[in-house]
Design a protein around this motif. Structure first.
Motif, PDB file in Angstrom:
ATOM      1  N   PHE A  70      36.142  47.846  43.499  1.00 33.45           N
ATOM      2  CA  PHE A  70      35.291  46.827  42.888  1.00 33.45           C
ATOM      3  C   PHE A  70      34.110  46.389  43.751  1.00 33.45           C
ATOM      4  O   PHE A  70      33.134  45.841  43.226  1.00 33.45           O
ATOM      5  CB  PHE A  70      36.130  45.594  42.527  1.00 33.45           C
ATOM      6  N   ALA A  71      34.190  46.618  45.042  1.00 36.85           N
ATOM      7  CA  ALA A  71      33.146  46.131  45.950  1.00 36.85           C
ATOM      8  C   ALA A  71      31.762  46.655  45.597  1.00 36.85           C
ATOM      9  O   ALA A  71      30.777  45.899  45.607  1.00 36.85           O
ATOM     10  CB  ALA A  71      33.496  46.513  47.392  1.00 36.85           C
ATOM     11  N   TYR A 122      36.806  38.852  40.119  1.00 41.37           N
ATOM     12  CA  TYR A 122      36.310  37.905  39.110  1.00 41.37           C
ATOM     13  C   TYR A 122      34.793  37.915  39.049  1.00 41.37           C
ATOM     14  O   TYR A 122      34.201  37.667  37.990  1.00 41.37           O
ATOM     15  CB  TYR A 122      36.834  36.494  39.393  1.00 41.37           C
ATOM     16  N   SER A 123      34.144  38.220  40.175  1.00 44.00           N
ATOM     17  CA  SER A 123      32.697  38.382  40.171  1.00 44.00           C
ATOM     18  C   SER A 123      32.306  39.552  39.284  1.00 44.00           C
ATOM     19  O   SER A 123      31.357  39.456  38.482  1.00 44.00           O
ATOM     20  CB  SER A 123      32.190  38.621  41.602  1.00 44.00           C
ATOM     21  N   VAL A 124      33.042  40.661  39.397  1.00 42.92           N
ATOM     22  CA  VAL A 124      32.788  41.830  38.556  1.00 42.92           C
ATOM     23  C   VAL A 124      33.015  41.485  37.089  1.00 42.92           C
ATOM     24  O   VAL A 124      32.239  41.898  36.210  1.00 42.92           O
ATOM     25  CB  VAL A 124      33.688  43.018  38.977  1.00 42.92           C
ATOM     26  N   SER A 131      33.193  45.745  30.724  1.00 39.66           N
ATOM     27  CA  SER A 131      33.601  46.996  31.373  1.00 39.66           C
ATOM     28  C   SER A 131      35.115  47.138  31.249  1.00 39.66           C
ATOM     29  O   SER A 131      35.848  46.144  31.280  1.00 39.66           O
ATOM     30  CB  SER A 131      33.182  47.006  32.843  1.00 39.66           C
ATOM     31  N   PRO A 132      35.620  48.364  31.075  1.00 43.17           N
ATOM     32  CA  PRO A 132      37.058  48.553  30.863  1.00 43.17           C
ATOM     33  C   PRO A 132      37.869  48.459  32.149  1.00 43.17           C
ATOM     34  O   PRO A 132      37.521  49.071  33.156  1.00 43.17           O
ATOM     35  CB  PRO A 132      37.129  49.962  30.274  1.00 43.17           C
ATOM     36  N   GLY A 172      36.123  30.933  43.696  1.00 42.28           N
ATOM     37  CA  GLY A 172      35.072  31.231  44.661  1.00 42.28           C
ATOM     38  C   GLY A 172      34.141  32.321  44.165  1.00 42.28           C
ATOM     39  O   GLY A 172      32.916  32.211  44.263  1.00 42.28           O
ATOM     40  N   GLY A 173      34.720  33.391  43.616  1.00 47.38           N
ATOM     41  CA  GLY A 173      33.918  34.489  43.090  1.00 47.38           C
ATOM     42  C   GLY A 173      33.064  34.060  41.911  1.00 47.38           C
ATOM     43  O   GLY A 173      31.900  34.458  41.790  1.00 47.38           O
TER      44      GLY A 173
END
Length: 211
Positions: A70-71, A122-124, A131-132, A172-173
């Motif tokens: 995810f990064a 959670y940011s993603v 997105s799946p 936070g995200g």
């Protein structure tokens, strides 16, 4: 070949090195893990160091693999510096929420990068809500569902899992992403609101003494 950013490599390396030290040195592990009693006694650094320790290899591997996948999405959208900030703020967010909810439990302890990693996830979810995940679940459904499960886990004390750290990391995200991309408040108002619902629910339940 997957192009992993140097910032992601550095964070993974830090987690691996600190965790490996903790695996082989019980005194080190005990000194730097998250511990309510020790933190309230003045060892505030544990709120950060605990996020780089893990219980075992599988715990470490799961968190680092999740971060690995995810990064790059957060880096692509926000940039490297902002990615690092999201990670660190989420780490502290997880520790702060755990400290708040367990402040009267001096023997409560925890370790792991789960809070920080959940903040990245959670940011993603906020950046790419459709997105799946796992091949077919829309990201926003996963995000909301996971936080609702975390609330349930906090209430029922399910398993040996830091549900509060996960939730604090997600907050936070969420907050950092909106700070770095305030345009989302206009372009994705509905999704921003939907993803805030579990956070609002937690605040309401805590205010009512239900959790």
């Amino acid at each position: 070949m997957y192009n992993i950013d140097i910032a992601t490599i550095a964070i993974i390396a830090a987690n691996v090195l600190v965790s490996m030290k903790g695996f082989s040195d019980t005194t080190f592990f005990e000194r730097y893990k998250f511990s309510i009693g020790a933190i309230k006694a003045g060892q505030k650094e544990r709120m950060a160091t605990s996020g780089f320790l893990h219980v075992d290899i599988s715990h470490l591997l799961f968190n680092m693999l999740t971060l690995y996948f995810f990064a790059d999405v957060v880096i692509a959208w926000l940039g490297v510096t902002q990615f690092i900030i999201v990670y660190l703020v989420s780490l502290f967010g997880g520790s702060l929420l755990a400290l708040y909810f367990h402040k009267d439990e001096p023997y409560y302890s925890a370790v792991g990068a789960s809070g920080a990693v959940m903040g990245i996830v959670y940011s993603v979810v906020l950046l790419q809500p459709f997105s799946p995940f796992y091949g077919f679940i829309p990201a926003f459904v996963f995000g909301i569902g996971y936080l609702l499960y975390s609330i349930y886990g906090m209430k029922k004390r399910l398993g040996n899992i830091g549900h509060t750290a996960h939730f604090g990391g997600a907050i936070g995200g969420y907050v950092c992403t909106l700070i770095f991309m305030p345009s989302l408040l206009q372009t994705d108002t509905l999704m921003v609101g939907l993803l805030a619902l579990p956070i609002v629910l937690l605040l309401v339940l805590e205010k009512m003494g239900k959790i």
